[in-house]
Scaffold this motif. Sequence first.
Motif, PDB file in Angstrom:
ATOM      1  N   ALA A 138       0.914  -1.187  -0.015  1.00 37.69           N
ATOM      2  CA  ALA A 138      -0.042   0.141  -0.048  1.00 37.69           C
ATOM      3  C   ALA A 138       1.007   1.213  -0.166  1.00 37.69           C
ATOM      4  O   ALA A 138       2.169   1.169   0.300  1.00 37.69           O
ATOM      5  CB  ALA A 138      -0.864  -0.049   1.198  1.00 37.69           C
ATOM      6  N   ALA A 139       0.289   2.498  -0.476  1.00 36.30           N
ATOM      7  CA  ALA A 139       1.051   3.781  -0.360  1.00 36.30           C
ATOM      8  C   ALA A 139       0.030   4.832  -0.096  1.00 36.30           C
ATOM      9  O   ALA A 139      -1.079   4.693  -0.498  1.00 36.30           O
ATOM     10  CB  ALA A 139       1.917   3.903  -1.939  1.00 36.30           C
ATOM     11  N   LEU A 157      -3.490   3.934  -1.129  1.00 40.26           N
ATOM     12  CA  LEU A 157      -3.729   3.142  -2.465  1.00 40.26           C
ATOM     13  C   LEU A 157      -3.051   1.783  -2.313  1.00 40.26           C
ATOM     14  O   LEU A 157      -1.988   1.779  -1.983  1.00 40.26           O
ATOM     15  CB  LEU A 157      -3.139   3.841  -3.660  1.00 40.26           C
ATOM     16  N   LEU A 158      -3.880   0.580  -2.734  1.00 39.84           N
ATOM     17  CA  LEU A 158      -3.279  -0.580  -2.716  1.00 39.84           C
ATOM     18  C   LEU A 158      -4.062  -1.414  -3.732  1.00 39.84           C
ATOM     19  O   LEU A 158      -5.098  -1.383  -4.036  1.00 39.84           O
ATOM     20  CB  LEU A 158      -3.306  -1.012  -1.412  1.00 39.84           C
ATOM     21  N   ASP A 159      -3.345  -2.549  -4.425  1.00 38.67           N
ATOM     22  CA  ASP A 159      -2.027  -2.693  -4.258  1.00 38.67           C
ATOM     23  C   ASP A 159      -1.174  -1.993  -5.336  1.00 38.67           C
ATOM     24  O   ASP A 159      -1.737  -1.348  -6.510  1.00 38.67           O
ATOM     25  CB  ASP A 159      -2.016  -4.297  -4.858  1.00 38.67           C
ATOM     26  N   PHE A 174      -7.857  -6.928  -0.428  1.00 38.47           N
ATOM     27  CA  PHE A 174      -7.319  -5.584  -0.556  1.00 38.47           C
ATOM     28  C   PHE A 174      -7.871  -4.485   0.237  1.00 38.47           C
ATOM     29  O   PHE A 174      -7.523  -4.017   0.898  1.00 38.47           O
ATOM     30  CB  PHE A 174      -6.667  -5.306  -1.754  1.00 38.47           C
ATOM     31  N   ALA A 175      -9.149  -4.625   0.061  1.00 42.07           N
ATOM     32  CA  ALA A 175     -10.225  -3.820   0.559  1.00 42.07           C
ATOM     33  C   ALA A 175     -10.224  -3.907   2.083  1.00 42.07           C
ATOM     34  O   ALA A 175     -10.192  -2.897   2.915  1.00 42.07           O
ATOM     35  CB  ALA A 175     -11.704  -3.675  -0.079  1.00 42.07           C
ATOM     36  N   ILE A 176     -10.406  -5.196   2.332  1.00 42.15           N
ATOM     37  CA  ILE A 176     -10.241  -5.240   4.021  1.00 42.15           C
ATOM     38  C   ILE A 176      -9.066  -4.714   4.531  1.00 42.15           C
ATOM     39  O   ILE A 176      -9.259  -4.301   5.710  1.00 42.15           O
ATOM     40  CB  ILE A 176     -10.524  -6.980   4.156  1.00 42.15           C
ATOM     41  N   VAL A 241      -8.229   3.333  -1.827  1.00 44.74           N
ATOM     42  CA  VAL A 241      -8.492   3.198  -3.028  1.00 44.74           C
ATOM     43  C   VAL A 241      -7.913   1.638  -3.442  1.00 44.74           C
ATOM     44  O   VAL A 241      -6.583   1.467  -3.328  1.00 44.74           O
ATOM     45  CB  VAL A 241      -7.972   3.998  -4.126  1.00 44.74           C
ATOM     46  N   VAL A 242      -8.951   0.950  -4.071  1.00 42.67           N
ATOM     47  CA  VAL A 242      -8.447  -0.515  -4.112  1.00 42.67           C
ATOM     48  C   VAL A 242      -8.154  -0.711  -5.768  1.00 42.67           C
ATOM     49  O   VAL A 242      -9.119  -0.625  -6.413  1.00 42.67           O
ATOM     50  CB  VAL A 242      -9.252  -1.459  -3.604  1.00 42.67           C
TER      51      VAL A 242
END
Lengths: 359, 359
Positions: A138-139, A157-159, A174-176, A241-242
């Motif tokens: 994530a960043a 933001l991830l991934d 990723f959202a979780i 943001v995913v």
Amino acid sequence: MPGATVTPGRPTTIALDCMGGDHGPVEAVEAAAQLSLSRPDFHLILVGDVNELGPLLDEREYEPGRISFRHTPDWITMEDSPRTAMDDKPEASVLVACHLVADGRADAVVTAGNTGAAILAAARKMGRIPGVRRAALAAVTPTEQTHGPNEDPFALLLDVGATLTASARDLVTFAIMGSAYAEAISNNPRPSVALLSNGTEAHKGPPEVVGAHEMLAELSEVNFAGNVEGLDIPRGSVDVVVTSGFLGNVVLKMLEGIGEVISELAKDAYARRFLWRFGLTMLSSGLRQIQQALDWEQYGGAPILGFSQPIIKAHGRSKARAIGNACKVAVKAARSDMGRVIERAVAKVPSVEEEGTQA
Amino acid sequence: MPGATVTPGRPTTIALDCMGGDHGPVEAVEAAAQLSLSRPDFHLILVGDVNELGPLLDEREYEPGRISFRHTPDWITMEDSPRTAMDDKPEASVLVACHLVADGRADAVVTAGNTGAAILAAARKMGRIPGVRRAALAAVTPTEQTHGPNEDPFALLLDVGATLTASARDLVTFAIMGSAYAEAISNNPRPSVALLSNGTEAHKGPPEVVGAHEMLAELSEVNFAGNVEGLDIPRGSVDVVVTSGFLGNVVLKMLEGIGEVISELAKDAYARRFLWRFGLTMLSSGLRQIQQALDWEQYGGAPILGFSQPIIKAHGRSKARAIGNACKVAVKAARSDMGRVIERAVAKVPSVEEEGTQA
């Protein structure tokens, strides 16, 4: 789980990989020395070549009770192939740091070294949270709108590149994970989370995004805000943001490039002072905002999410302040119950067979 | 092919869809009137409701010999579903405009209407260039570096959303089409073309990008510069950037969002004049550059590439100047031999079976 294995009485302990950053061990040692003086609530294990680390620490003021060493002469360079290095350098500092966490002797890892190596070392040593199939990097990205009670001008933001493609179930995971991390770090009790797509409607996007949208709409554990578009990244309409790692990587590097182009403008401190003096405060404060946004890399590093304990990747060119911030973030994550929150939420995601959507 | 069907003696003819733009027919009619006075070298067919177009044209000065009408009362709105509208409104202005080209009565189409409808109308009426499996929507993006002999501060990005996913062969076709278009429009004899990826190395990216890289490296028809990263989009390291429609759409909308955030700064004309007067030319010219870049949408519209004749999609909110620029670009494309260039290059691409890489 983060928080679960912290022995009562033992302070939260960070395994700090001192070797892989662009500036060598000096910035990591400087960060450790400063933290030892200001933060009695945690302990640092400096991982690296003690013949280098020892003299560097001795040159500085520090609190000896809060710093210890784990010697290893080996480390992975930015040029090394992460995959090859895993086998060629089993005693590399980042692997040793992850091993300290796996052994229960530390609670989190911080490294400014090779990103790919950090992800592989975590996967090899620490193991994933049950139910998580893929880790995510994530960043934080600079945004116009602020986020959470601290009013951070950043979104998560991830991934951004742990893997390239992601299935619908991966995107939901990723959202979780992004939600749990934002909650733990930003004191934001219910961060809003969205999928990046080419339209806000539920049916917009490739099949994995449409599938993830359907699953997230049913998942009460995530404050799902639907799809966002490219426009919403600089605006900052949501907290998290995913997207897939390929798209996330392009977006992140684009922001970096735009920052470089704009910094030509914001660099001129004389001009800004001049503007301010003549009452052009709007223009002056605009430039200041841009310059602050350009500094976003300094805000604590990028978490690699999905492993049983926190691991924070500081930027390769981090100085002591950035590494210190990464350590503070790692301690916060280690003391949270984000691992358990993630495990519980992931267990509710239907495990549909949908490998066909993977490239 | 563009250029191939232009009858000697007949001026190049544009079918101008006057009905779909945000401002209604008035801006299209204004553009046509101006062009009729200044450009004796081409003819315009105004497609739309003649009860509206006639009076609007009569209010203006124009050269009657260079404008004609094709009446149709129907048109597709921005809110219409493009797919449904194709069957529900067979006499919609954009379909009629494409039909005029298919019939050989016009050489190119310009529309400021619904993008999806323009792509479907072209597909239904005009037919693809032999060998092209998927059309692509291209857009210009503002860049720091300039491009071609005209020193345009813009690069071409495609696909930005004609379709979502693209196979390796589709990406190679997009590279060929982008190169041919840039050559025709920018007088750039050998535009550099790159694939957007998460690293510059040939093996970086998802399978379709790696596969396209291999094919492009062998294709002498394209001046292939390898992979570029997100950083290179604002920098403008190459003339044409190739990616899938999903990623291209996110990138384009992100640039739009960043433009909106920055425009707060550039808007203040008084401040800019003030800066200039006090010799702060660096700061002042920086702001001017940003403002010009924000105006990039006005530069001639987005070509929908892959069809046997040019079709240019002007932005929905285009005013007369933007529509006029789109017409000039369409004429340039119609007179070039880009259709033949594309057909010849596409014929050299190995037609591997690789549908497995499609989502």
